[in-house]
Design a protein around this motif. Sequence first.
Motif, mmCIF file in Angstrom:
data_model
loop_
_atom_site.group_PDB
_atom_site.id
_atom_site.type_symbol
_atom_site.label_atom_id
_atom_site.label_comp_id
_atom_site.label_asym_id
_atom_site.label_seq_id
_atom_site.Cartn_x
_atom_site.Cartn_y
_atom_site.Cartn_z
ATOM 1 N N LYS A 163 0.848 -1.189 0.000
ATOM 2 C CA LYS A 163 0.000 0.000 0.000
ATOM 3 C C LYS A 163 0.882 1.237 0.000
ATOM 4 N N PRO A 164 0.446 2.315 -0.631
ATOM 5 C CA PRO A 164 -0.752 2.425 -1.472
ATOM 6 C C PRO A 164 -0.477 1.975 -2.899
ATOM 7 N N LEU A 165 -1.537 1.893 -3.698
ATOM 8 C CA LEU A 165 -1.456 1.596 -5.131
ATOM 9 C C LEU A 165 -0.679 0.326 -5.424
ATOM 10 N N GLY A 166 -0.932 -0.710 -4.630
ATOM 11 C CA GLY A 166 -0.249 -1.977 -4.835
ATOM 12 C C GLY A 166 -1.130 -3.011 -5.511
ATOM 13 N N ILE A 167 -0.542 -3.799 -6.373
ATOM 14 C CA ILE A 167 -1.215 -4.959 -6.967
ATOM 15 C C ILE A 167 -0.365 -6.174 -6.624
ATOM 16 N N THR A 168 -0.918 -7.087 -5.829
ATOM 17 C CA THR A 168 -0.156 -8.221 -5.309
ATOM 18 C C THR A 168 -0.904 -9.516 -5.571
ATOM 19 N N GLU A 169 -0.195 -10.489 -6.094
ATOM 20 C CA GLU A 169 -0.781 -11.810 -6.332
ATOM 21 C C GLU A 169 -0.235 -12.780 -5.298
ATOM 22 N N LEU A 170 -1.136 -13.550 -4.685
ATOM 23 C CA LEU A 170 -0.753 -14.524 -3.655
ATOM 24 C C LEU A 170 -1.530 -15.814 -3.890
ATOM 25 N N GLN A 171 -0.831 -16.857 -4.314
ATOM 26 C CA GLN A 171 -1.473 -18.139 -4.590
ATOM 27 C C GLN A 171 -1.059 -19.178 -3.549
ATOM 28 N N ILE A 172 -1.734 -20.311 -3.577
ATOM 29 C CA ILE A 172 -1.456 -21.386 -2.613
ATOM 30 C C ILE A 172 0.037 -21.725 -2.574
ATOM 31 N N LYS A 173 0.660 -21.794 -3.742
ATOM 32 C CA LYS A 173 2.081 -22.161 -3.813
ATOM 33 C C LYS A 173 2.985 -21.152 -3.097
ATOM 34 N N ASP A 174 2.473 -19.915 -2.929
ATOM 35 C CA ASP A 174 3.273 -18.873 -2.294
ATOM 36 C C ASP A 174 3.146 -18.854 -0.775
ATOM 37 N N VAL A 175 2.201 -19.622 -0.230
ATOM 38 C CA VAL A 175 1.911 -19.557 1.197
ATOM 39 C C VAL A 175 3.132 -19.803 2.085
ATOM 40 N N PRO A 176 3.924 -20.858 1.854
ATOM 41 C CA PRO A 176 5.075 -21.101 2.748
ATOM 42 C C PRO A 176 6.101 -19.968 2.757
ATOM 43 N N THR A 177 6.301 -19.316 1.602
ATOM 44 C CA THR A 177 7.349 -18.286 1.545
ATOM 45 C C THR A 177 6.839 -16.889 1.876
ATOM 46 N N LYS A 178 5.599 -16.578 1.507
ATOM 47 C CA LYS A 178 5.093 -15.214 1.665
ATOM 48 C C LYS A 178 4.161 -15.039 2.867
ATOM 49 N N LEU A 179 3.465 -16.118 3.254
ATOM 50 C CA LEU A 179 2.461 -15.992 4.319
ATOM 51 C C LEU A 179 2.980 -16.498 5.662
ATOM 52 N N TRP A 180 3.623 -17.657 5.652
ATOM 53 C CA TRP A 180 4.024 -18.292 6.905
ATOM 54 C C TRP A 180 4.969 -17.451 7.778
ATOM 55 N N PRO A 181 5.871 -16.666 7.219
ATOM 56 C CA PRO A 181 6.771 -15.900 8.100
ATOM 57 C C PRO A 181 6.080 -14.771 8.873
ATOM 58 N N LEU A 182 4.843 -14.413 8.498
ATOM 59 C CA LEU A 182 4.166 -13.273 9.112
ATOM 60 C C LEU A 182 3.664 -13.601 10.521
ATOM 61 N N PRO A 183 3.592 -12.610 11.405
ATOM 62 C CA PRO A 183 3.019 -12.830 12.741
ATOM 63 C C PRO A 183 1.579 -13.322 12.628
ATOM 64 N N VAL A 184 1.168 -14.189 13.529
ATOM 65 C CA VAL A 184 -0.174 -14.762 13.451
ATOM 66 C C VAL A 184 -1.254 -13.684 13.570
ATOM 67 N N GLY A 185 -0.945 -12.598 14.292
ATOM 68 C CA GLY A 185 -1.911 -11.516 14.422
ATOM 69 C C GLY A 185 -2.153 -10.749 13.142
ATOM 70 N N TYR A 186 -1.285 -10.944 12.138
ATOM 71 C CA TYR A 186 -1.436 -10.281 10.846
ATOM 72 C C TYR A 186 -2.495 -10.974 9.991
ATOM 73 N N MET A 187 -2.868 -12.187 10.367
ATOM 74 C CA MET A 187 -3.777 -12.979 9.554
ATOM 75 C C MET A 187 -5.203 -12.445 9.643
ATOM 76 N N TYR A 188 -5.851 -12.305 8.504
ATOM 77 C CA TYR A 188 -7.227 -11.812 8.452
ATOM 78 C C TYR A 188 -8.140 -12.722 9.280
ATOM 79 N N GLY A 189 -8.926 -12.124 10.151
ATOM 80 C CA GLY A 189 -9.843 -12.882 10.991
ATOM 81 C C GLY A 189 -9.304 -13.179 12.380
ATOM 82 N N VAL A 190 -8.013 -12.887 12.614
ATOM 83 C CA VAL A 190 -7.414 -13.108 13.937
ATOM 84 C C VAL A 190 -7.257 -11.754 14.626
#
Length: 414
Positions: A163-190
Amino acid sequence: MKKQMTKTIFLVDMNAFFITCEMKRTPSLKGNPAAVAGDPERRSGIILAANYEARALGIKTTMTVQQALRLCPGLILVPPDHAYYSHVSRQVMLYLSRYSPVIEQNSIDEAWMDMTGTENLFGSAPEAAKKIMQGLIEELDLWCSIGISSNKFLAKMASEMKKPLGITELQIKDVPTKLWPLPVGYMYGVGMKTSDALNKLNIFTIEDLAKSDRQKLMRHFGKAAVTMYDHAHGIDHDPVTDRSPTDIKSIGKSVTLSKDITRLAEAKSVLLKLSDDVSTRARMKQKKGHTVQITLKYSDFRVITRQCQVSQTNLPKQIFLAGSALLDECWNPKKPIRLIGIALTDFEDSDTGKQLSLFDIDKSDFKNMETDTEIRDERLQQAVDLIRNKFGKNIVSRASLMKENAATEENKDK
């Protein structure tokens, strides 16, 4: 066997929406640190939205106005105008509907779009996202970030990554490298409480959550654990659902007060204005409800709700009387209030909310009403609606509200 088409889901998130709306109608704000705040005149309340010039100076949402002014004495403060933000939000959703007929609005400033199968019309997903972003800038003078994925959860997470003006693609294959390192509180719904509870279980990152014992999670968090666990693996089967007006379960309004209050009369004055706003929106949506609910948040952040049944109505007087009675029952002057809300719910499925012409009303149209007073109230509100529609919302107001300006408004249709 025909191969199922991979879904293409966008989450369009309007950047710094409230203050961007203000910069849209007041261009002189652009390039200067500015924020929408609870009560600029009293220099009190909290920051509701800050532009990126203000954010660069450390000013954040929910920061008190006093804190913000210490960081930036020249900060331009603008009072909130939620009616205007709702109007601009409708313009945004109408614009998005050019690209997809299936749009699920998640809040006033963001929506999911099912873009599956639109490649021949708008190009690849990144190309379509660029077109949407550029169109919002050119036509509405608004910025957005767009997340792209095969499901709603990952699209939402992607939209937050640039942000701002970002276009980001995140697919299942990207989860271990792009999603898993993030703090659990960053996850939508937590939320914060859930994040703290997970931390106590030694779950600090999304990877920790993904690799934790599912049954143990369920013992601590119940059914919510299933969703959290799936999301940590990038799994979300929830479809994008176009929500029509008939899907609305409640119409409510709440205010975060510029200062905590302990006087019942002051609380009722706020409740009166909220009831009028809820009533107006209910009539716009042609809804009448059987239940009125109030919400109170105390200064210690404890929240309570109370509700009662009423005769089917969308009139401000009836909504306020029910809410006022509930307020009387639970009022405690020793517990300062920082938020008050009221909602109308339990709607009829029939067309009982159909509006009538002010100048072509027959007594038979009101055969289900109990008293002549209700007839007069209905006619009065229709007159008020006509005047407000022609000359603006603020042209007619109750006398007791003319001097009332103590709250910051927050809309919430569910």
